[in-house]
Scaffold this active site. Structure first.
Site, PDB file in Angstrom:
ATOM      1  N   SER A  38      30.657  44.708  41.883  1.00 35.37           N
ATOM      2  CA  SER A  38      30.107  43.361  41.787  1.00 35.37           C
ATOM      3  C   SER A  38      30.402  42.451  42.973  1.00 35.37           C
ATOM      4  CB  SER A  38      30.606  42.673  40.513  1.00 35.37           C
ATOM      5  OG  SER A  38      29.873  43.119  39.411  1.00 35.37           O
ATOM      6  N   SER A  87      27.633  41.259  40.142  1.00 33.63           N
ATOM      7  CA  SER A  87      27.539  40.041  39.349  1.00 33.63           C
ATOM      8  C   SER A  87      28.042  38.796  40.079  1.00 33.63           C
ATOM      9  CB  SER A  87      28.362  40.194  38.064  1.00 33.63           C
ATOM     10  OG  SER A  87      29.740  40.352  38.396  1.00 33.63           O
ATOM     11  N   LYS A 147      34.623  32.471  41.879  1.00 43.13           N
ATOM     12  CA  LYS A 147      33.737  32.957  40.811  1.00 43.13           C
ATOM     13  C   LYS A 147      34.170  32.362  39.478  1.00 43.13           C
ATOM     14  CE  LYS A 147      31.826  37.361  39.061  1.00 43.13           C
ATOM     15  NZ  LYS A 147      31.890  38.831  39.164  1.00 43.13           N
TER      16      LYS A 147
END
Lengths: 478, 100
Positions: free
Chosen positions: A171, A147, A72
């Site tokens: 997330s 997210s 990420k």
């Protein structure tokens, strides 16, 4: 099924070279990019070429030899930018590497790419990236969750077997549920936060996506364990990998009433009914419990989270690194305000403003301090359940399957409610996992286990039993 | 309660965030919705003496009390938007009286 084990074994026995694994990853990244998934942000053939040489030179050494990992974009890497999918950090390359990434590379793995995300990890749909939304890998008109939507989509699309995401309030588990993969949020302190860009410091956890429970357990084993560079990391050895359970005899699973409302989506309800029935067949004891403060979870989370975000994001000022704007401004404040005003996107601006509001004079007691006390009560509800004989709580991961793109962006509160079943474990700092439990009209649905602090080895062993018993591709409503 | 455009501009000033008048109007509506939502917490019953939550290990391991250089792979110069002679360059902070 273990995609990670397959790669490690293939390289170890010489069936495949490490260089070929890197080349194959590049092919998959290209194919996925051509389909417009928009899940990978930074990578290049030159970068992967260097990684191929590095990985090949190690041979088959390491628990994760030649395993590609998507990372990420809020987790610091030395050879690829770390932008948090924000204009304010466009092109920024960190001067240090996250401990989790270093441990993965030391174990033989390589970072395949940086994964797209909601800007600064604020969002539940990966529609708030400054670099465009991520498509759901199977249903392009829907969101992959957020997210960490880029990481989830790359694992679900088969580009990588595992990925690092981050959780502040669901997330990883929420996109794992939407995309039909496994998503684990470890106990707060289990995995070092060093190199994870701070958002909500009392909530943030580097977390893991895997194509299977076994893949996830192997990565957790490598990245967990004490790190002197993170004062909040627990002084414990790496999480052990336990053999998967083949039954659930002696295990008590708690079903919190508050997580099974009467208006629960019928597909989600059917998937959970199937999971509960499977648990009973496997010998688990099922017990209804009540988490009496659960109704305050989302409001508590959306006070604590913006408050910590407003403080953490104060560092982006256009002076030391990142985007600078307003160069013609005559004073320093003008530079701060212009750089931040144009560098941050809409959701980040909203959270900074809400966070500043709830911390401002006259409101801090009513909002922030009240929320921090409620957090204690929410944590106590969980520990009371565990002290009462429950080994793990079994709940839906999300209230609905993946929703359509654009469906919730006009109403922040509706978007926030997508976190209703995942935010509690984050507020309490507890480990939790989402496991695929079936499909409804083709859309993946996840079930969640929440456990006591540091219970990941047992939780993963139990998760493996569910994984074997449930057909993740089966339509749950016939 | 209702959040006004003026309150948004005040909070934006505290947060060092540029917000135009037009943006403030839209943000007032959004922030009002969010604050109304979290406002339900104000009515929640919290027993007297409930402590504020602290997360993480009960004991943290402190590192040795010694100053050591932080190993960075890249120098601050390479990250700074503006840098000169070992300093970050920022707009002038003050002017002397009579100076233009």
């Amino acid at each position: 099924m273990s995609a990670v084990k397959n790669i490690v074994d293939a390289v170890r026995t010489g069936r495949v070279t490490a260089k070929r694994v890197v080349e194959r990853t590049e092919e998959l990244l290209r194919t996925t990019a051509a389909k417009g998934l928009n899940a990978a942000l930074e990578w290049s053939p030159e970068y992967l070429g260097r990684e191929a040489s590095r990985v090949a030179s190690r041979g088959s050494r390491g628990a994760l030899a030649a395993v590609p990992v998507a990372v990420k974009d809020n987790i610091a890497t030395l050879d690829l930018p770390t932008t948090c999918a924000s204009r304010i950090l466009d092109g920024y390359i960190s001067p240090f590497e996250a401990t989790a990434v270093k441990r993965l590379r030391d174990a033989g793995a390589f970072a395949a790419c940086k994964a797209n995300m909601d800007e600064f990890a604020m969002g539940s749909s990966t529609e708030y990236s400054a670099f465009g939304r991520v498509l759901h890998p199977e249903f392009p008109d829907r969101v992959p969750g957020g997210s960490s939507g880029g990481s989830a989509a790359l694992v679900a699309a088969g580009v990588v077997p595992v990925a690092l995401g981050s959780e502040t309030g669901g997330s990883v588990r929420q996109p794992a549920s939407f995309c039909g993969v496994v998503g684990l949020k470890p106990t707060y302190g289990r995995v070092s936060r060093h190199g994870l860009v701070s958002f909500g410091s009392s909530l943030d956890c580097i977390s893991i996506f895997g194509q299977s429970v076994d893949d996830t357990a192997r990565v957790l084993h490598v990245i967990s364990g004490h790190d002197p560079l993170d004062a909040t990391s627990a002084d414990l050895p790496p999480a052990e990998i336990r053999a998967p359970r083949t039954d659930l005899k002696g295990i008590t699973l708690g079903l919190p009433d508050e997580y099974f409302p009467a208006d629960l989506h019928p597909g989600v309800k059917a998937a959970l009914d199937g999971a509960i029935a499977a648990a009973q067949v496997l010998g688990a004891t099922i017990k209804r419990v009540s988490l009496t403060h659960a109704k305050y979870t989302v409001p508590t989370y959306y006070i604590v989270n913006p408050a910590e975000a407003a403080a953490n994001l104060a560092r982006y000022d256009g002076v030391r690194y990142g985007k600078r704007d307003g160069g013609s401004q005559v004073d320093l404040r003008g530079l701060y305000r212009a750089s931040r005003g144009t560098g941050f996107g809409p959701e980040v601006r909203r959270r900074i403003l809400v966070g500043t509001y709830v911390l401002s004079a006259g409101y801090a007691d009513a909002y922030y301090h009240q929320a921090m006390k409620m957090r204690t009560l929410i944590h106590r509800d969980f520990t009371d359940a565990f002290d009462g004989g429950v080994d793990f709580l079994l709940t839906p991961t999300t209230p609905t399957p993946a929703f359509k793109a654009g469906e919730k962006t006009d109403d922040p509160v509706t978007m926030y409610l997508a976190d209703i079943f995942v935010a509690g474990a984050s507020l309490a700092g507890l480990p939790a996992i989402s496991i695929p439990a079936g499909r409804d009209e083709g859309l993946p649905i996840g079930m969640q286990l929440i456990g006591p602090a540091m219970s990941e080895p047992a939780m993963l062993a139990v998760s493996a039993a569910f994984e074997s018993a449930l057909d993740a591709r089966k339509e749950v409503r016939g | 309660m209702s959040i006004s455009r003026e309150e948004v501009l005040h909070v934006a000033k505290l947060a060092e965030l540029q917000v135009t008048d037009a943006e403030a109007k839209a943000l007032a509506g959004q922030l009002d919705g969010i604050v109304r939502f979290v406002d339900q917490l104000r009515g929640a019953e919290v027993p007297a003496g409930t402590p504020e939550f602290t997360v993480g290990p009960a004991r943290v391991t402190l590192r040795e009390d010694a100053v050591a250089p932080i190993p960075l792979d890249r120098s601050p110069e390479r990250m700074a938007p503006d840098w000169q002679d070992g300093f970050y360059v920022v707009p002038r902070l003050a002017h002397q009286e009579g100076e233009s």
